[in-house]
Design an enzyme around this catalytic site. Sequence first.
Site, PDB file in Angstrom:
ATOM      1  N   ASN A 224      38.639  38.170  22.566  1.00 17.35           N
ATOM      2  CA  ASN A 224      37.425  37.466  22.986  1.00 17.35           C
ATOM      3  C   ASN A 224      36.139  38.259  22.721  1.00 17.35           C
ATOM      4  OD1 ASN A 224      37.685  39.350  25.002  1.00 17.35           O
ATOM      5  ND2 ASN A 224      38.001  37.895  26.670  1.00 17.35           N
TER       6      ASN A 224
ATOM      7  N   GLU B 246      30.798  50.677  35.862  1.00 16.12           N
ATOM      8  CA  GLU B 246      31.218  50.670  34.453  1.00 16.12           C
ATOM      9  C   GLU B 246      30.257  51.502  33.594  1.00 16.12           C
ATOM     10  OE1 GLU B 246      33.660  46.425  34.415  1.00 16.12           O
ATOM     11  OE2 GLU B 246      31.715  46.514  33.418  1.00 16.12           O
TER      12      GLU B 246
ATOM     13  N   THR C  82      35.803  33.683  29.656  1.00 18.08           N
ATOM     14  CA  THR C  82      36.777  34.670  29.160  1.00 18.08           C
ATOM     15  C   THR C  82      37.675  34.145  28.035  1.00 18.08           C
ATOM     16  OG1 THR C  82      36.855  35.484  31.435  1.00 18.08           O
ATOM     17  CG2 THR C  82      38.539  36.302  29.938  1.00 18.08           C
TER      18      THR C  82
ATOM     19  N   LYS D 229      34.285  44.593  21.589  1.00 20.05           N
ATOM     20  CA  LYS D 229      35.679  45.014  21.443  1.00 20.05           C
ATOM     21  C   LYS D 229      36.037  45.184  19.958  1.00 20.05           C
ATOM     22  CE  LYS D 229      37.066  42.750  25.782  1.00 20.05           C
ATOM     23  NZ  LYS D 229      37.909  41.709  26.413  1.00 20.05           N
TER      24      LYS D 229
ATOM     25  N   ARG E 247      31.208  33.760  22.578  1.00 19.59           N
ATOM     26  CA  ARG E 247      32.650  33.497  22.438  1.00 19.59           C
ATOM     27  C   ARG E 247      32.904  32.070  21.940  1.00 19.59           C
ATOM     28  NH1 ARG E 247      34.020  36.301  28.214  1.00 19.59           N
ATOM     29  NH2 ARG E 247      34.651  38.370  27.508  1.00 19.59           N
TER      30      ARG E 247
ATOM     31  N   HIS F 210      33.427  42.590  26.248  1.00 26.39           N
ATOM     32  CA  HIS F 210      33.521  42.726  27.706  1.00 26.39           C
ATOM     33  C   HIS F 210      32.097  42.805  28.250  1.00 26.39           C
ATOM     34  CE1 HIS F 210      34.218  44.139  31.738  1.00 26.39           C
ATOM     35  NE2 HIS F 210      33.245  45.013  31.501  1.00 26.39           N
TER      36      HIS F 210
ATOM     37  N   ARG G  16      26.369  37.437  30.940  1.00 27.50           N
ATOM     38  CA  ARG G  16      27.601  36.640  31.110  1.00 27.50           C
ATOM     39  C   ARG G  16      27.394  35.214  30.589  1.00 27.50           C
ATOM     40  NH1 ARG G  16      32.557  39.053  33.133  1.00 27.50           N
ATOM     41  NH2 ARG G  16      32.914  37.309  34.539  1.00 27.50           N
TER      42      ARG G  16
ATOM     43  N   TYR H 255      39.449  49.036  33.499  1.00 23.05           N
ATOM     44  CA  TYR H 255      39.859  47.787  34.141  1.00 23.05           C
ATOM     45  C   TYR H 255      40.248  47.980  35.605  1.00 23.05           C
ATOM     46  CZ  TYR H 255      39.322  45.021  29.977  1.00 23.05           C
ATOM     47  OH  TYR H 255      38.766  44.358  28.908  1.00 23.05           O
TER      48      TYR H 255
HETATM   49  P1  GDP Z   1      36.022  38.848  31.927  1.00 23.83           P
HETATM   50  O1  GDP Z   1      35.302  39.508  33.071  1.00 23.83           O
HETATM   51  O2  GDP Z   1      35.474  37.510  31.543  1.00 23.83           O
HETATM   52  O3  GDP Z   1      36.208  39.739  30.734  1.00 23.83           O
HETATM   53  O4  GDP Z   1      37.485  38.538  32.448  1.00 23.83           O
HETATM   54  P2  GDP Z   1      38.415  39.316  33.493  1.00 23.83           P
HETATM   55  O5  GDP Z   1      37.749  40.539  34.018  1.00 23.83           O
HETATM   56  O6  GDP Z   1      38.909  38.321  34.472  1.00 23.83           O
HETATM   57  O7  GDP Z   1      39.634  39.698  32.566  1.00 23.83           O
HETATM   58  C1  GDP Z   1      39.630  40.833  31.754  1.00 23.83           C
HETATM   59  C2  GDP Z   1      40.691  40.644  30.698  1.00 23.83           C
HETATM   60  O8  GDP Z   1      41.947  40.342  31.313  1.00 23.83           O
HETATM   61  C3  GDP Z   1      40.438  39.479  29.743  1.00 23.83           C
HETATM   62  O9  GDP Z   1      39.606  39.849  28.659  1.00 23.83           O
HETATM   63  C4  GDP Z   1      41.841  39.110  29.316  1.00 23.83           C
HETATM   64  O10 GDP Z   1      42.285  39.977  28.292  1.00 23.83           O
HETATM   65  C5  GDP Z   1      42.676  39.407  30.550  1.00 23.83           C
HETATM   66  N1  GDP Z   1      42.860  38.173  31.333  1.00 23.83           N
HETATM   67  C6  GDP Z   1      42.065  37.664  32.299  1.00 23.83           C
HETATM   68  N2  GDP Z   1      42.531  36.491  32.764  1.00 23.83           N
HETATM   69  C7  GDP Z   1      43.667  36.228  32.077  1.00 23.83           C
HETATM   70  C8  GDP Z   1      44.635  35.160  32.086  1.00 23.83           C
HETATM   71  O11 GDP Z   1      44.523  34.179  32.842  1.00 23.83           O
HETATM   72  N3  GDP Z   1      45.679  35.254  31.206  1.00 23.83           N
HETATM   73  C9  GDP Z   1      45.828  36.328  30.365  1.00 23.83           C
HETATM   74  N4  GDP Z   1      46.872  36.353  29.541  1.00 23.83           N
HETATM   75  N5  GDP Z   1      44.941  37.349  30.324  1.00 23.83           N
HETATM   76  C10 GDP Z   1      43.871  37.313  31.157  1.00 23.83           C
HETATM   77 MG    MG Z   2      35.810  41.145  34.241  1.00 20.63          MG
END
Ligand code: GDP
Ligand code: MG
Length: 203
Positions: free
Chosen positions: A158, A172, A127, A16, A138, A161, A121, A56
């Site tokens: 973070n 993706e 995350t 990112k 991270r 992705h 992962r 997303y």
């Molecule tokens: P990843 O697969 O670990 O990147 O996580 P996700 O797919 O669940 O989430 C994608 C993005 O959504 C993250 O990088 C965050 O920016 C946002 N996000 C996910 N969970 C949360 C949360 O509980 N709170 C907030 N504020 N943002 C979140």
């Molecule tokens: Mg995800």
Amino acid sequence: MTKTHPSKERTFVLIKPDGVQRGLIGEIIKRYENVGLKLVGMKMLVPDPDHVEAHYTLDPNWRRVTGEKTIKGYREKGLTPPSEDPLEITAKILENLKKYMSCGPVVAMVWQGAHAVKIVRKLTGGTEPLTSDVGTIRGDYVLDSYQMSDPDNRAVRNLIHASGSEEEAEIEIAHWFSDSEMTNYRMVHEEILYDVNLDGILE
Ligand code: GDP
Ligand code: MG
């Protein structure tokens, strides 16, 4: 999805804008290289907000699931979520993600190897950087939290992705790369990682 040999599993990774700005491109690539994965696609670009939204929402459940997960996260911390409606929560998260991800160059990559999705992962970490394990990218290189990012109405920073499943990886990769941008090639070290007989070493 057509099942190929496990050593040919692919996953999508995006460094990112904060990862690029922090000068971590090399370090992040090194982590995935060190474990034995093979880079089969890579490019730098500045994604537009529509491309980020499409990324997303490739999974039609992402809005609901992420909203529910966020509400649960607030409750677990003894906090009141900003809304009881998961879709309202995700709409805000998505707006913030679009701003964050299109603010500068990103590095899009496709990594290939055994268990590529799960291994990436694992190395990337959870995350939310505050709770990402030490030793993960991270956990080692960034310190943000939802407690920091939510009141400031911005996405949590973070660095990376990474696809969450093989199905997610497939869609993706197709969203970010054309077939002609990917390179199929052999790497010498695949011999020691995957060869069954190891009979080509001694002279
Ligand atoms: P990843 O697969 O670990 O990147 O996580 P996700 O797919 O669940 O989430 C994608 C993005 O959504 C993250 O990088 C965050 O920016 C946002 N996000 C996910 N969970 C949360 C949360 O509980 N709170 C907030 N504020 N943002 C979140
Ligand atoms: Mg995800």
